[in-house]
Scaffold this active site. Structure first.
Site, PDB file in Angstrom:
ATOM      1  N   GLU A  79       8.699  -2.275   6.740  1.00  0.00           N
ATOM      2  CA  GLU A  79       8.024  -1.103   6.654  1.00  0.00           C
ATOM      3  C   GLU A  79       8.628  -0.176   5.502  1.00  0.00           C
ATOM      4  O   GLU A  79       7.873   0.487   4.580  1.00  0.00           O
ATOM      5  CB  GLU A  79       7.653  -0.366   7.950  1.00  0.00           C
ATOM      6  CG  GLU A  79       7.105  -1.211   8.928  1.00  0.00           C
ATOM      7  CD  GLU A  79       5.802  -2.291   8.670  1.00  0.00           C
ATOM      8  OE1 GLU A  79       5.225  -1.550   7.601  1.00  0.00           O
ATOM      9  OE2 GLU A  79       5.605  -3.352   8.948  1.00  0.00           O
ATOM     10  N   HIS A  90       7.898  -1.327   1.990  1.00  0.00           N
ATOM     11  CA  HIS A  90       6.607  -1.045   1.512  1.00  0.00           C
ATOM     12  C   HIS A  90       6.565   0.329   0.756  1.00  0.00           C
ATOM     13  O   HIS A  90       5.417   0.553  -0.045  1.00  0.00           O
ATOM     14  CB  HIS A  90       5.684  -0.750   2.580  1.00  0.00           C
ATOM     15  CG  HIS A  90       4.983  -2.148   3.254  1.00  0.00           C
ATOM     16  ND1 HIS A  90       4.200  -2.862   2.212  1.00  0.00           N
ATOM     17  CD2 HIS A  90       4.596  -2.520   4.206  1.00  0.00           C
ATOM     18  CE1 HIS A  90       3.616  -4.029   2.892  1.00  0.00           C
ATOM     19  NE2 HIS A  90       3.934  -3.898   4.071  1.00  0.00           N
ATOM     20  N   GLU A 140       1.578  -7.434   0.587  1.00  0.00           N
ATOM     21  CA  GLU A 140       2.001  -7.960   1.949  1.00  0.00           C
ATOM     22  C   GLU A 140       3.212  -9.060   1.580  1.00  0.00           C
ATOM     23  O   GLU A 140       4.092  -9.485   2.018  1.00  0.00           O
ATOM     24  CB  GLU A 140       1.011  -8.309   2.893  1.00  0.00           C
ATOM     25  CG  GLU A 140       0.522  -7.076   3.530  1.00  0.00           C
ATOM     26  CD  GLU A 140       1.361  -6.239   4.339  1.00  0.00           C
ATOM     27  OE1 GLU A 140       2.418  -6.430   4.382  1.00  0.00           O
ATOM     28  OE2 GLU A 140       0.924  -4.930   4.720  1.00  0.00           O
TER      29      GLU A 140
HETATM   30  N1  ARG Z   1       0.478  -3.172   6.776  1.00  0.00           N
HETATM   31  C1  ARG Z   1       1.160  -3.325   8.117  1.00  0.00           C
HETATM   32  C2  ARG Z   1       2.278  -4.172   7.827  1.00  0.00           C
HETATM   33  O1  ARG Z   1       3.184  -4.083   7.518  1.00  0.00           O
HETATM   34  C3  ARG Z   1       0.119  -4.016   8.745  1.00  0.00           C
HETATM   35  C4  ARG Z   1      -1.235  -3.449   9.075  1.00  0.00           C
HETATM   36  C5  ARG Z   1      -2.037  -4.310   9.841  1.00  0.00           C
HETATM   37  N2  ARG Z   1      -3.262  -3.601  10.334  1.00  0.00           N
HETATM   38  C6  ARG Z   1      -4.125  -4.228  10.639  1.00  0.00           C
HETATM   39  N3  ARG Z   1      -5.591  -3.467  10.965  1.00  0.00           N
HETATM   40  N4  ARG Z   1      -4.457  -5.565  10.611  1.00  0.00           N
HETATM   41  O2  ARG Z   1       2.433  -5.283   7.634  1.00  0.00           O
HETATM   42 ZN    ZN Z   2       3.421  -5.234   5.560  1.00  0.00          ZN
END
Ligand code: ARG
Ligand code: ZN
Length: 881
Positions: free
Chosen positions: A297, A300, A319
């Site tokens: 995180e 990100h 991702e």
């Molecule tokens: N971005 C988030 C992560 O680090 C995951 C978020 C997922 N949200 C969802 N609605 N599927 O990986």
């Molecule tokens: Zn992520």
């Protein structure tokens, strides 16, 4: 309705800034959103303003302060369309929402009395009407109004800029985030939270306050997460030159969360599973998961937030890249070889089946019904493998240049996967056009290899053939660019110098013992010179590409590589391949009614590895862990449920029985080394605990008294959760008279620690007992079970369906009916979690006729329900197609 990448159009109106006001109330929170709106140059003047919104009570709309009547707007189920808007204006939208009634955990909801948000991917539209798409980036200013006695902590993105008690007696706090961001990165948290704070100075000397907010009873479980955050911040500075950019970095842990965590700008929200740890409540694997997810995180902030996705088809842009960065970080802090093995295990257990099944999709999908269904192992884990291949193909220096250009060129933008690859191509003057196929073509390439040694000409030939099977919507495929990291091991165990036949003897590469062979066509041949004797090839070292490599190596070659390969990953791989082969033969023997015998060569190779004290215990443990049932199933065309379980059990029992003395000796030595030492999460200690627990698992398999007695002692006296659970897992597989008292004692001790209670549910849900489903049904009635908490659902229902093949695939089909019932029930409250549970049904076509029919019936029963969510509808209809 299917959304298509090919139909992408840029936004008609941009939003440079938005002021939000939340008047918090559990059932009636009032949200006032005041946005600056600007029509873009390419948009016709009569283009209506289209805003997303779902489940909102619309209170009022105004443009430049003047109320807009319903004659100018059209409220549809998920949109608000406003006609006749000026080129630039201020839009005020007032909505009312019900956080306490929000069981889908998307948008603004309450978790144990804490208000929190989850906006990715499309949750912001459950808060207010807004162009809820990542290419609309706004500056946010957020005022939160609440009762300070009930909600002493009220947070949003950025920095607090005003904080006062209003005439209403309520606290009004205003936060401002200087960085423009898409709506999916918005966050708000309010509740009674304990703060754990620690300072950090960035490489350029800026002071940052790191703040972890948890429920007060968890204040003693924050240390590891905080240490992990600091490590991640330092690592990103050193490895990528990336520094943090705000004065505060906040993380909040909540118990009810659909996923692992969320990277909201300056205010991450986490599933408490990935924050809270104390040696007696969290296992080594929990500690490792926390370190990885906290880092993920944090990373990100640059790969995701500063540079974000143009649209959700590009999800892997952030991702895949962030998982790759997380993997590099973990490899630098935990054992590198073990962490690579874990990456590959996850890929094989989750992504390979996905690529081979009805929901196969490219790393960059080109269509979806519900984007939440695309937070998949393909987008995340295969996406990370694609970045890793790029790194391997162009080399670390070129990769670093490409990353620098990517950050420089696209900071502050919402971009595509093409933009990412183009930055690497441009920075290094390369053509990466064919490489891009990895983003576009679904399916796992299969690579077979033929070897030929000619003693006469002292040459050695490797001929690779790749095939990529059709996947839904992609009947024909082009060949992929596949990097195969290769060495040739000589009979003495040393790797040979690798000179290709067409290279001069003094070529600079010619004395390397490892090379990256690049497959670009369907068939590619490499000929090496000066190879006197037939070597054993060590291929795809470090798992250099996400492919299925079909090896024709002899058993003896595998045993040789197990003992000699200088690539630790491939030593492990040889052991896995050998074990899979042995298990396949045992399955065939059982099916043909032949008696089962464990091959002595396999047992001996196994014994040599355990006894080799020059090896890292962590690696021994990995090498001797049998391939999981999910991956074994993946290696069979027609999945033999009973066969896999029986063969795997047989190997486990036979190893435990035939190597009892050796296993006891290793276990006792490791246990003695750790006795009296305080718990520490360092690679060496983790490795010792994991090997000790593995020995115990083998010893406990045949139910021999020496193993059982040690398991019980470990369970009763351990001072850390890793060891205690190692003991409990052995007891769990024994008859009820032995296991039940252990379960009861464990629950009595831990009933007030939700994350430990999850483990209690999970161990029982996955225990291989004759009447597994009846145990699960009973646990569903337990007062601690709740359908409202995603972790609880995953630990009982999810774990049973995915990891208890004996119970879930019970021949009667009861397991299937059970799962279908749970999916239907959950769909009404939390569609995202319900849709995830469809997973175990997806492989239905691979089972025997009877099970196929039963699984299909269960899927059809779900499909026939009125009012299914988009989430479940998409998974079920694609599974049946
Ligand atoms: N971005 C988030 C992560 O680090 C995951 C978020 C997922 N949200 C969802 N609605 N599927 O990986
Ligand atoms: Zn992520």
């Amino acid at each position: 309705k299917t959304i298509l990448l090919s139909e992408y159009t840029p936004p008609a109106y941009l939003v440079p800034s938005i002021d939000l006001e939340f008047r918090l109330d559990p059932h009636a929170t009032r949200v006032t959103a005041v946005s600056r709106m600007e029509r873009t140059a390419d948009t016709p003047a009569d283009a209506p303003l289209v805003l997303n919104g779902a489940g909102l009570k619309l209170v009022s709309v105004a443009i430049d302060g003047a109320p807009v009547g319903p004659d100018r707007w059209l409220q549809e189920e998920e949109r608000l369309v406003i006609r006749k808007v000026p080129a630039a204006f201020e839009l005020t939208v007032v909505t009312e929402i019900d956080p306490a009634g929000n069981t889908a955990l998307e948008g603004l909801y309450l978790s144990n009395g804490i208000f929190c948000t989850q906006c990715e991917a499309e949750g912001f539209r459950k808060i207010t009407y807004f162009p809820d798409r990542p290419d609309v980036m706004a500056r946010y200013r957020t005022t939160i109004i609440g009762d300070p006695a009930v909600l002493p902590v009220m947070l949003s993105n950025g920095n607090p800029v005003a904080d006062e008690i209003g005439e209403d007696g309520l606290r009004h706090i205003t936060w401002e985030d200087p960085f423009p961001k898409p709506s999916y990165l918005f966050a708000l948290v309010a509740g009674d939270l304990a703060l754990c704070e620690s300072p950090f100075t960035t490489m350029s000397g800026r002071d940052v306050s790191l703040r972890l907010y948890v429920e007060p009873r968890n204040a003693d479980k924050c240390e590891h997460a905080m240490a992990s955050l600091k490590k991640a911040m330092v690592w990103d500075e050193q490895a990528y030159g990336r520094e943090y950019d705000l004065d505060i970095y906040m993380i909040v842990a909540v118990d009810d969360f659909n996923m692992g965590a969320m990277e909201n700008k300056g205010l991450n929200v986490f599933n408490s599973k990935y924050i809270l740890a104390r040696p007696d409540t969290a296992t080594d694997s929990d500690y490792g998961g926390i370190e990885a997810v906290v880092a993920h995180e944090y990373f990100h902030n640059w790969t995701g937030n500063r540079i974000t996705c143009r649209d959700w088809f590009q999800l892997s842009l952030k991702e895949g890249l962030t998982v790759f960065r997380e993997q590099q970080f973990v490899a630098d802090h935990q054992s590198a070889a073990v962490s690579r093995i874990h990456d590959v295990r996850v890929l094989r257990a989750a992504q390979f089946p996905e690529d081979a099944g009805p929901t196969a999709h490219p790393v960059r999908p080109d269509s979806y019904i519900e984007i939440s269904n695309f937070y998949t192992s393909t987008v995340y884990n295969k996406g990370a493998e694609v970045i890793r291949m790029l790194h391997t193909l162009i080399g670390p220096e070129a990769f670093a240049r490409g990353m620098d250009l990517y950050f420089e060129r696209h900071d502050g933008q919402a971009v595509t996967c093409e933009d990412f690859v183009r930055a690497h191509a441009d920075a290094n003057e390369l053509d990466l056009g064919d490489f891009f196929r990895w983003y576009v073509q679904a399916g796992t390439p299969e690579v077979s290899v033929e070897t030929r040694h000619d003693p006469e000409s002292r040459s050695f030939e490797l001929t690779f053939t790749q095939t990529l099977k059709p996947t839904p919507g992609q009947p024909v495929k082009k060949p992929m660019v596949i990097p195969v990291r290769t060495a040739l091991i000589g009979a003495d165990g040393a790797p040979l110098a690798l000179r290709l036949a067409n290279e001069a003897a003094d070529a600079p590469e010619a004395d390397q013992t490892e090379r990256v062979l690049v497959l670009e066509d369907r068939v590619t041949r490499f000929t090496f010179a000066d190879v006197a004797e037939r070597p054993v090839p060590s291929l795809l070292r470090g798992f250099s590409a996400p492919v299925k490599l079909e090896t024709r190596a002899e058993d003896a070659d595998l045993a040789f590589l197990m003992g000699h390969d200088d690539d630790a990953f491939n030593r492990w791989e040889a052991a896995q391949t050998y074990a899979i082969r042995v298990i396949h033969r045992l399955i065939a023997d059982a099916a043909a009614g032949r008696p089962l015998v464990l091959p002595a060569d396999f047992r001996d190779a196994f014994a040599r590895t355990i006894g080799d004290d020059s090896l890292d215990p962590a690696l021994i443990a990995e090498a001797l862990t049998l391939p999981g049932e999910s991956y074994l199933a993946e290696t069979m065309t027609r999945i033999d449920v009973e066969g896999i379980t029986a063969a795997r059990q047989f190997v486990r029992r036979e190893i435990g029985r035939s190597l009892e003395g050796l296993l006891l000796e290793v276990f006792d030595r490791l246990a003695a080394e750790d006795a009296g030492k305080p718990y520490s999460f360092d690679p060496a200690s983790v490795g010792r605990r994991s090997l000790a627990n593995l020995c115990l698992a083998y010893l406990g398999a045949p139910g021999g008294t020496a193993g059982l007695e040690r398991a019980r002692r470990r369970f009763e006296t351990a001072d850390n959760m890793t060891d205690a659970l190692g003991g409990l897992l052995v007891l769990a597989d024994q008859e009820d008279a032995l296991s039940q008292p252990a379960f009861d004692a464990f629950y009595a001790r831990w009933k007030d620690e939700p994350l430990v209670v999850d483990k209690w549910f999970m161990v029982q849900a996955t225990a291989s007992r004759a009447n597994a489903l009846d145990h699960v049904l009973k646990l569903m009635e337990h007062p601690a079970f709740s359908m409202r908490n995603p972790n609880r659902v995953r630990s009982l229902i999810g774990a049973f369906a995915a990891s208890n093949p004996r119970g879930f695939h019970e021949a009667s089909g009861r397991g299937y009916d059970f799962l279908a019932d749970q999916i239907i029930t959950l769909d009404a409250s939390n569609p995202q979690i319900a849709a995830r549970l469809v997973g175990p049904f997806k492989r239905w076509r691979r089972y025997d006729d009877q099970r196929q029919a039963l699984m299909r019936q269960a899927l059809e029963r779900i499909a026939a329900r009125q009012g299914l969510s988009r989430d479940v509808y998409e998974m079920v209809s694609k599974s049946l197609a």
